[in-house]
Design a protein around this motif. Structure first.
Motif, PDB file in Angstrom:
ATOM      1  N   GLU A 552      34.707  45.731  22.718  1.00 17.90           N
ATOM      2  CA  GLU A 552      34.966  44.317  22.424  1.00 17.90           C
ATOM      3  C   GLU A 552      35.479  44.138  21.006  1.00 17.90           C
ATOM      4  O   GLU A 552      36.368  43.307  20.753  1.00 17.90           O
ATOM      5  CB  GLU A 552      33.690  43.506  22.625  1.00 17.90           C
ATOM      6  N   ALA A 553      34.936  44.909  20.057  1.00 24.94           N
ATOM      7  CA  ALA A 553      35.347  44.777  18.662  1.00 24.94           C
ATOM      8  C   ALA A 553      36.825  45.069  18.473  1.00 24.94           C
ATOM      9  O   ALA A 553      37.480  44.488  17.599  1.00 24.94           O
ATOM     10  CB  ALA A 553      34.512  45.711  17.788  1.00 24.94           C
ATOM     11  N   ARG A 554      37.404  45.943  19.318  1.00 24.22           N
ATOM     12  CA  ARG A 554      38.809  46.324  19.194  1.00 24.22           C
ATOM     13  C   ARG A 554      39.730  45.537  20.115  1.00 24.22           C
ATOM     14  O   ARG A 554      40.919  45.847  20.238  1.00 24.22           O
ATOM     15  CB  ARG A 554      38.968  47.823  19.487  1.00 24.22           C
ATOM     16  N   ALA A 555      39.213  44.522  20.769  1.00 25.02           N
ATOM     17  CA  ALA A 555      40.009  43.793  21.769  1.00 25.02           C
ATOM     18  C   ALA A 555      41.048  42.873  21.147  1.00 25.02           C
ATOM     19  O   ALA A 555      41.981  42.439  21.821  1.00 25.02           O
ATOM     20  CB  ALA A 555      39.085  42.990  22.693  1.00 25.02           C
ATOM     21  N   GLY A 556      40.920  42.539  19.863  1.00 23.92           N
ATOM     22  CA  GLY A 556      41.867  41.634  19.229  1.00 23.92           C
ATOM     23  C   GLY A 556      41.619  40.188  19.625  1.00 23.92           C
ATOM     24  O   GLY A 556      40.691  39.871  20.375  1.00 23.92           O
ATOM     25  N   SER A 557      42.463  39.309  19.139  1.00 26.29           N
ATOM     26  CA  SER A 557      42.241  37.873  19.338  1.00 26.29           C
ATOM     27  C   SER A 557      43.120  37.232  20.402  1.00 26.29           C
ATOM     28  O   SER A 557      42.876  36.093  20.804  1.00 26.29           O
ATOM     29  CB  SER A 557      42.466  37.131  18.017  1.00 26.29           C
ATOM     30  N   ALA A 558      44.147  37.941  20.871  1.00 25.35           N
ATOM     31  CA  ALA A 558      45.127  37.312  21.772  1.00 25.35           C
ATOM     32  C   ALA A 558      44.469  36.735  23.011  1.00 25.35           C
ATOM     33  O   ALA A 558      44.783  35.614  23.438  1.00 25.35           O
ATOM     34  CB  ALA A 558      46.206  38.326  22.157  1.00 25.35           C
ATOM     35  N   GLY A 559      43.551  37.497  23.608  1.00 25.76           N
ATOM     36  CA  GLY A 559      42.917  37.019  24.823  1.00 25.76           C
ATOM     37  C   GLY A 559      42.098  35.758  24.624  1.00 25.76           C
ATOM     38  O   GLY A 559      41.962  34.943  25.543  1.00 25.76           O
ATOM     39  N   LEU A 560      41.555  35.583  23.417  1.00 18.98           N
ATOM     40  CA  LEU A 560      40.762  34.379  23.153  1.00 18.98           C
ATOM     41  C   LEU A 560      41.634  33.131  23.127  1.00 18.98           C
ATOM     42  O   LEU A 560      41.208  32.054  23.548  1.00 18.98           O
ATOM     43  CB  LEU A 560      40.037  34.526  21.816  1.00 18.98           C
TER      44      LEU A 560
END
Length: 570
Positions: A552-560
């Motif tokens: 989760e920490a490496r998922a980035g912000s785009a999906g949010l």
């Protein structure tokens, strides 16, 4: 069950896990021997068990009240505070030159842990004074130090922190309170502050407010904020409380918990104040107090977790319900209840070790001036605050669960721990802000402080491969995964990508550090007995959480942001 201060656990962690003995090798802490440490913790434990813990329920049932402009605190709180002050506990780590004991922050943190477990509502009062002592010691003029520090250290006067306004919560730069220079060098402070813990009370003869405010023509944002010391009663020529200052208690907040702690709305009307630090340097001065308080708040979460766990465990070994694997035994013999109790105990140990390791680093930095210890303490502070309070919340919630239906019955007291500790994840900077600080400011060094900690974790794991191979291997592997994610964090140029993963990153770091300290404890116990068993439970059952957290920490912000505001409201 009556609260029992965890003196033995604290002593073990300080002596065998976080190396408090290194402090006795420095000039300023040379007298902090194992005997001194044990004696101080033992005496503090007696105070907490015998005089502070009995105030926990009365403070909840008969909260502080504002009547005719006067705040009256809960029954027994005055005697409890007097015992804290007269015992010298407010000034445990304060400068000797002004009446303090000059002892390490590590011991102060351990004592705060016990006091918070005994009665968090009352412990908040001396904790805030300790933070103000720290801020004044570093930033106030000699005249202010000479007058205020002895009073605060003795407990005759208490201190508060005034940041928040209705429009300025986490965004401190939105503060609108004004400070206009007077002809005599003082300032007239005008504005309203909310959520002021122990902002008014009847425990001490004076209350000293540290207030963030703006000078005329100050720059916008945080750069235009200055810090002012504004007492409730203006000291006379002899330094005694004299005329009333322009500070009025508008109301007391009606809160979810911490009912014994009066949280005030304060109105300042041309109140006389003295500037602390340089004009425009308010945030730097206030952060000295806030960083002190953040470690203290982490200890609060741990202390409440300890108290909640003790009550839940006592209930679980007495309550009988259904058949267990051992026959007609207590509910503690049911596998799921045992799972909860073991996880609670293991997490408390992990959080406590992290907080005390942070405190020892602060002490070593103060004693030696070593930059690496200062960086270590700075990196550990947001972890200690966020993980300590998250553990407080989780353990108190599980405590209610262990009690079953009785957990939601107020008479048991189980729910009070949950209500009281809930705000600790919010004040002194929400835990989300702590996480953003960790991946933002604390990684600006290219991750150097983080990598040094991970090297320490891996070195410990390597040393334990022979005696505790299964535990050591799991800890080493987890630390290597965390290293890779730290490298990913450092490489990100978009702050939103770091911030989107900040909370899981902080928690993963705490998970790995917790395993590291459990492994040290197991080694100190020669790999046998309850400490080794608890370490194994942590590594096998709680440490694996780090893997999903790092994803989760490496998922980035785009999906949010794929969901816009209208989607969120739909």
């Amino acid at each position: 069950m009556a609260y029992i201060s965890p003196v033995q656990d604290l002593t073990f962690i300080l002596s065998h896990v976080v190396n408090i003995s290194a402090l006795s090798e420095t000039a300023i802490f040379a007298e902090v021997t194992p005997d001194v440490t044990e004696a101080i913790l033992t005496e503090a434990g007696k105070l907490c068990d015998q005089q502070i813990a009995p105030l926990q329920r009365p403070g909840d049932l008969s909260p502080a009240q504002l009547r005719d402009g006067v705040v009256r605190t809960a029954p027994g709180f005055s005697d409890g505070y007097r015992a804290i002050a007269e015992g010298g506990w407010v000034g445990l780590a304060a400068p000797v030159a002004y009446g303090g004991m000059g002892l390490p922050m590590a011991l102060n943190t351990a004592v705060n842990d016990m006091m918070a477990g005994a009665c968090l509502s009352l412990q908040l009062c001396p904790l805030l004074s300790q933070g103000q002592i720290e801020a004044l010691s570093h930033h106030a003029s000699d005249d202010l130090k000479s007058l205020y520090l002895p009073k605060l250290i003795s407990g005759a006067w208490t201190g508060t922190m005034n940041l928040t306004e209705a429009q300025a919560g986490s965004d401190v730069g939105a503060v609108q309170t004004k400070a206009v220079p007077n002809a005599d060098g003082t300032y007239a402070v005008t504005g309203q502050k909310i959520f002021i813990t122990w902002g008014d009370h009847d425990l001490a003869e004076n209350i000293c407010h540290l207030v963030l405010a703006r000078l005329p023509d100050a720059a916008p944002g945080t750069k235009g904020i200055s810090l002012f010391l504004v007492p409730k009663w203006l000291p006379d020529a002899e330094g005694r409380p004299g005329a009333a200052n322009g500070v009025t208690t508008v109301s007391l907040e009606h809160k979810l918990g911490l009912h014994g702690s009066p949280t005030a709305v304060l109105q300042y009307e041309a109140a006389t104040g003295w500037i602390v630090g340089a004009p425009g340097g308010g945030m730097a001065a206030m952060f000295t107090m806030m960083n002190n308080a953040r470690l203290g708040v982490g200890a609060q979460g741990i202390g409440v977790a300890e108290a909640a766990y003790q009550q839940a465990a006592a209930y679980a070994v007495e309550r009988r319900q259904g058949r267990t694997p051992f026959g007609d035994g207590p509910i503690a013999d049911h596998a799921d209840v045992r799972r909860m109790l073991v996880a609670m105990k293991a997490d408390i140990f992990a959080a406590r070790a992290i907080a005390l390791a942070c405190a020892v680093a602060l002490d070593l930095a103060a004693a030696t001036g070593a930059d690496d210890q200062s960086a270590r303490a700075a990196f550990l502070t947001p972890i200690a605050k966020a993980f300590g309070t998250d553990v407080g919340l989780a353990v108190s919630q599980e405590g209610v669960q262990v009690h079953g239906g009785m957990g939601v019955i107020e008479e048991t007291g189980a729910a009070q721990f949950y209500r009281d500790v809930r705000v600790t994840t919010i004040y002194e900077g929400t835990n989300g802000i702590q996480a953003m600080d960790l991946v933002g400011r604390k990684l600006k060094d290219g991750g150097e402080a983080a990598f040094r900690l991970l090297e320490e974790v891996q070195a410990t794991a390597e040393q334990a491969r022979t005696s505790l191979p299964s535990l050591a291997g799991a800890v080493w592997d987890a630390s290597e995964s965390l290293r890779e994610t730290t490298e990913w964090m450092v490489a990100q140029t978009d702050p939103s990508d770091r911030f989107a993963g900040a909370v899981p990153y902080l928690r993963a770091f705490a998970r790995v550090l917790g395993a590291h300290f459990h492994l040290i404890a197991a080694k100190a116990a020669d790999g046998t007995g309850p400490r080794a068993a608890l370490a194994a439970a942590y590594v096998q059952r709680l440490l694996p959480e780090h893997a999903s957290l790092l994803i989760e920490a490496r998922a980035g912000s785009a999906g949010l942001y794929a969901l816009d505001l209208d989607d969120l409201l739909a």
